[in-house]
Design an enzyme around this catalytic site. Structure first.
Site, PDB file in Angstrom:
ATOM      1  N   ALA A 210       0.758  -1.412  -0.006  1.00  0.00           N
ATOM      2  CA  ALA A 210       0.070   0.116  -0.030  1.00  0.00           C
ATOM      3  C   ALA A 210       1.008   1.165   0.133  1.00  0.00           C
ATOM      4  O   ALA A 210       0.328   2.327  -0.148  1.00  0.00           O
ATOM      5  CB  ALA A 210      -0.919   0.256   1.214  1.00  0.00           C
ATOM      6  N   THR A 269      -4.279  -3.101   1.890  1.00  0.00           N
ATOM      7  CA  THR A 269      -3.630  -4.597   1.708  1.00  0.00           C
ATOM      8  C   THR A 269      -3.755  -5.183   3.040  1.00  0.00           C
ATOM      9  O   THR A 269      -3.561  -4.554   4.162  1.00  0.00           O
ATOM     10  CB  THR A 269      -2.217  -4.322   1.440  1.00  0.00           C
ATOM     11  OG1 THR A 269      -1.623  -3.488   2.030  1.00  0.00           O
ATOM     12  CG2 THR A 269      -2.005  -4.017  -0.067  1.00  0.00           C
ATOM     13  N   ASP A 334      -1.197   6.080   7.624  1.00  0.00           N
ATOM     14  CA  ASP A 334      -0.790   4.683   7.376  1.00  0.00           C
ATOM     15  C   ASP A 334      -1.000   4.211   8.779  1.00  0.00           C
ATOM     16  O   ASP A 334      -0.298   3.348   9.461  1.00  0.00           O
ATOM     17  CB  ASP A 334       0.869   4.853   7.394  1.00  0.00           C
ATOM     18  CG  ASP A 334       1.509   3.267   7.116  1.00  0.00           C
ATOM     19  OD1 ASP A 334       0.868   2.452   6.825  1.00  0.00           O
ATOM     20  OD2 ASP A 334       2.638   3.283   7.068  1.00  0.00           O
ATOM     21  N   LYS A 361      -1.969   0.180  14.901  1.00  0.00           N
ATOM     22  CA  LYS A 361      -1.216   1.047  14.713  1.00  0.00           C
ATOM     23  C   LYS A 361      -1.794   2.390  15.526  1.00  0.00           C
ATOM     24  O   LYS A 361      -0.572   3.217  15.719  1.00  0.00           O
ATOM     25  CB  LYS A 361      -0.593   1.366  13.260  1.00  0.00           C
ATOM     26  CG  LYS A 361       0.505   0.600  12.946  1.00  0.00           C
ATOM     27  CD  LYS A 361       0.807   0.983  11.325  1.00  0.00           C
ATOM     28  CE  LYS A 361       1.683   0.389  10.534  1.00  0.00           C
ATOM     29  NZ  LYS A 361       1.906   0.939   9.342  1.00  0.00           N
ATOM     30  N   CYS A 630      17.250   6.769  -0.687  1.00  0.00           N
ATOM     31  CA  CYS A 630      18.248   5.753   0.109  1.00  0.00           C
ATOM     32  C   CYS A 630      17.665   5.677   1.705  1.00  0.00           C
ATOM     33  O   CYS A 630      18.140   4.517   2.144  1.00  0.00           O
ATOM     34  CB  CYS A 630      19.472   6.399   0.159  1.00  0.00           C
ATOM     35  SG  CYS A 630      19.915   7.086  -1.496  1.00  0.00           S
ATOM     36  N   CYS A 633      16.210   2.382   3.896  1.00  0.00           N
ATOM     37  CA  CYS A 633      17.156   1.118   4.221  1.00  0.00           C
ATOM     38  C   CYS A 633      18.319   1.646   4.834  1.00  0.00           C
ATOM     39  O   CYS A 633      18.980   0.850   5.741  1.00  0.00           O
ATOM     40  CB  CYS A 633      17.283   0.353   2.738  1.00  0.00           C
ATOM     41  SG  CYS A 633      16.072  -0.254   1.883  1.00  0.00           S
ATOM     42  N   HIS A 634      18.956   2.685   4.359  1.00  0.00           N
ATOM     43  CA  HIS A 634      20.529   2.877   5.118  1.00  0.00           C
ATOM     44  C   HIS A 634      20.387   4.009   6.071  1.00  0.00           C
ATOM     45  O   HIS A 634      21.172   4.174   6.563  1.00  0.00           O
ATOM     46  CB  HIS A 634      21.170   3.670   3.831  1.00  0.00           C
ATOM     47  CG  HIS A 634      21.523   2.470   2.706  1.00  0.00           C
ATOM     48  ND1 HIS A 634      22.405   1.537   3.118  1.00  0.00           N
ATOM     49  CD2 HIS A 634      20.894   2.547   1.423  1.00  0.00           C
ATOM     50  CE1 HIS A 634      22.428   0.723   1.831  1.00  0.00           C
ATOM     51  NE2 HIS A 634      21.673   1.162   0.851  1.00  0.00           N
TER      52      HIS A 634
HETATM   53 CA    CA Z   1       1.715   0.722   5.378  1.00  0.00          CA
END
Ligand code: CA
Length: 707
Positions: A210, A269, A334, A361, A630, A633-634
């Site tokens: 999503a 989702t 979210d 959440k 980036c 992840c980083h």
């Molecule tokens: Ca999400």
């Protein structure tokens, strides 16, 4: 039984073969034994798992998914005698989110990249592994690491889904593939990380994506043949086309078509939680967030946007809609409702209620009547600032600042949630739910220049296909980042006790009739607490942060406790709290276990990168590019010590100087690093270099000034 089988008298042998424990006659660990014990797992055995905790037969232990084991050999009185039996290396430092499934001492567990391991818990040795060979470029479609949460077991077969969207059936004895079904539209950015469930002979699997603009659905497949039985969509498609299900017409009334939500899919989702009540013949599924996150872009005229962020009840036979309860109408932050769903029978205001419970959440704990979806109660279990509470009808009273329309808004909870997928458990003896609760605030800003599937606005992760329509602000959050183990009374709707952790993103929980709660922690410990008061009774270091939930089961009459340790997931990719970062391992303990814990490798801390020439004028543009491509992840260069993916602020100088070798080629493809050559230019990399070195220099000088 063991005495009986020693005799070879024919009529006794017949008695043995008729007995329900006939499998004792087979040599443990042989294919015949594996076939016999796994073939016995049918609907009746799965339904009875609520009364029998000998094995751990499905993701949440039983259809109610309460993760409460009735085993009590290990108890508050002797848990300090728990010792290691064996550890098993998963050979990866990526995230391990799996709950193992165990039958008669045979464990099935998934590792990063959806690799399945069958392990003999009597020895800790591998029986077989199955690698679905997920193309490593799939990693960029996965918001939250290349994780997998586990398998389902039914009538001699193992079922699991690969990250790239194949539902696969394996022979439980040999690991040989029986069938495989592509369950996703592979032209879109869907992935699968969740564990399938089997209800009434159907394997049910959802999907994720999503953040990347997809439309959520779950699908049921016949366990035997792999044929599709039904599919259920959580949000309406294009209103010019026929709706797949009648209730989507009702749902479409709650969306504004001027937002053309169907072009980005709308989200919703269903990537994790499910539960099943065989008496009511209802299965339950938690629905995810809207896509894009920003509801003004998704549905400009407002509306609740059903069935986003809802608990939905379906008929498992045909997937027909029965009821829904929407926890976050018009989701804007979210706030998925995909977190653990637990069924329980509670006495509330003098009457017995069949309830479903969730701590999603959005930071409120929900108790809902599972027969009809009627709202019973909701109370915030952490501080929240998006709503002041819920009214009697079960609607949130939203606060204006949470709109993030005219000003930046620090969302509490942030998009990582007050509780994420890390499973909670419910102990009917204490009446408490054990929640891995947390706070990871994020500052939201409206993204007025947002264009679908474009990096034009330079928004958060937009360069990788993220479609949030909200900017991660440069303003750092002011409210605390925290994590704690929270024992919550669902009847009183209040906390009973809590244990503070060093930070967020701790492991799921297991609770037992031994009056224990087990949880792994972000700082690399596996801990047992007294379930009544939260007193710590035992702990052991496991070399890496733990995010998965533990399991317990009997092997030849002895109680074992296992945990799949391995730091990772959305928050875990870029930050960790352990000194060392050992590869993921399965650890198995029992009373009196004498095996020494494996030696932990503690690497020397890496120095902050220095000496790369850059033009300070490039830092501004480099910041935008880095946030777009980036950061997820980083992480932020030289801030924190990195997660399970390298923090570029500690990389070797020559690597940063030669970024193009890694970023614009397939060089690190097998590690999951995408080739960005269609998205970034060498000139862009020069700017990203300036941001990395500029940030590293700023951090170095702050450290120097503080000495
Ligand atoms: Ca999400």
């Amino acid at each position: 039984m063991n005495i009986l089988v020693k005799f070879t008298i024919p009529f006794l042998a017949i008695m043995v073969s008729c007995d329900s424990s006939k499998n004792d006659a087979l040599v443990k660990g042989t294919n015949e034994h594996l076939t016999a014990v796994t073939s016995a797992i049918d609907d009746q055995v799965l339904a009875n798992a609520k009364n029998d905790s000998k094995n751990w037969l499905s993701y949440g232990l039983n259809y109610s998914e309460n993760r409460f084991s009735q085993l009590e050999e290990v108890s508050e009185g002797n848990v300090d005698k728990l010792g290691l039996l064996w550890s098993y290396d998963l050979n990866s430092i990526r995230g391990v989110e799996a709950t193992p499934v165990v039958v008669d001492g045979i464990m099935y567990v998934t590792a990063p990249w959806s690799i399945v391991h069958a392990i003999d818990t009597r020895t800790g040795k591998q029986i077989w592994t199955y690698d679905p060979m997920v193309p490593r470029e799939t990693g960029i479609k996965a918001c939250c690491d290349v994780v997998n949460r586990g398998v389902a077991l039914y009538k001699g077969k193992i079922f699991f889904a690969s990250l790239d969207g194949r539902l696969i059936s394996l022979d439980a004895a040999t690991g040989t593939k029986v069938w495989e079904q592509v369950t996703l539209d592979t032209t879109k950015n869907y992935t699968i990380t969740g564990a399938p469930r089997v209800f009434k002979g159907k394997v049910i699997i959802g999907n994720g994506g999503a953040e990347y603009g997809v439309r959520g659905y779950i699908t049921a497949y016949d366990a035997e043949s792999g044929a599709q039985v039904w599919r259920w969509y959580s949000v309406p498609g294009n209103p010019d086309e026929a709706y797949e299900q009648p209730e989507l017409e009702m749902a479409a009334e709650t969306w504004d078509p001027s937002g053309k939500y169907w072009e980005l899919g709308g989200g919703g989702t269903m990537w994790d939680a499910m539960a099943y009540d065989p008496e009511l013949n209802l299965m339950y599924v938690g629905v995810g967030n809207g896509s894009p996150w920003n509801r003004r872009l998704r549905s400009p005229g407002g509306g609740d946007n059903l069935f986003l962020s809802s608990i939905v009840a379906l008929d498992p036979d045909d997937g027909r809609y029965k009821w829904h309860y929407q926890e976050t109408p018009g989701d804007h932050w979210d706030y998925t409702a995909t977190q653990s769903l637990i069924l329980a029978d509670l006495e509330i205001e003098g009457s017995k209620r069949k309830v479903i419970m969730q701590a999603p959440k959005n930071g409120f704990f929900f108790v809902v009547d599972r027969t009809n979806g009627e709202f019973i109660s909701a109370q915030n279990f952490v501080d929240v600032n998006w709503a002041s509470g819920y009214d009697d009808k079960g609607r949130p009273m939203e606060l204006e600042a949470a709109e993030y329309k005219s000003a930046a808004y620090e969302a509490i909870p942030g998009p990582n949630g007050a509780h994420n997928w890390h499973p909670m458990s419910y102990n009917p003896n204490t009446g408490l739910v054990y929640i891995p609760a947390q706070g990871i605030p994020v500052v939201f800003e409206d993204d007025p220049n947002w264009v679908a599937n474009s990096r034009a606005s330079g928004g958060f992760m937009s360069g990788t296909g993220w479609n949030t329509g909200a900017l991660g602000s440069a303003v750092p959050p002011q409210s605390p980042i925290f994590g704690h183990l929270l024992a919550w009374d669902p009847v009183k709707q209040k906390a009973a006790w809590k244990v503070e952790h060093i930070g967020p993103w701790n492991g799921g929980t297991l609770s037992t009739a031994g009056n224990l709660v087990f949880q792994g922690s972000a700082d690399g410990r596996f801990v047992a607490y007294n379930a009544t008061n939260g007193n710590k009774l035992w702990e052991v270091p496991v070399g890496t942060g733990v995010v998965a939930a533990p399991v317990t089961y009997l092997v030849d009459g002895r109680q074992y406790v296992s945990i799949a340790a391995g730091w990772g997931g959305s928050y875990g990719m870029s930050a960790h709290h352990t000194e060392s970062q050992s590869p993921g391992k399965i650890y198995t303990f029992s009373l009196g276990g004498k095996t020494p814990m494996p030696e932990l490798e503690i690497p020397e801390p890496k120095p902050i990168v220095s000496g790369i020439a850059y033009d300070p004028k490039d830092i501004g543009a480099g910041t935008k590019l880095y946030i777009s491509h980036c950061i997820m992840c980083h992480g932020v260069p030289a801030v924190g010590n990195g997660g399970n993916i390298p923090n570029l602020g500690y990389a070797d100088k020559n690597k940063i100087e030669n970024l193009k070798t890694f970023v614009l080629t397939d060089a690190l493809k097998e590690l999951g690093m995408p080739n960005f050559s269609s998205k970034l230019t060498e000139d862009d990399l020069t700017k990203i270099q300036a941001f990395i070195q500029g940030t590293a220099d700023a951090v170095s000088s702050q450290i120097a000034a503080s000495r």
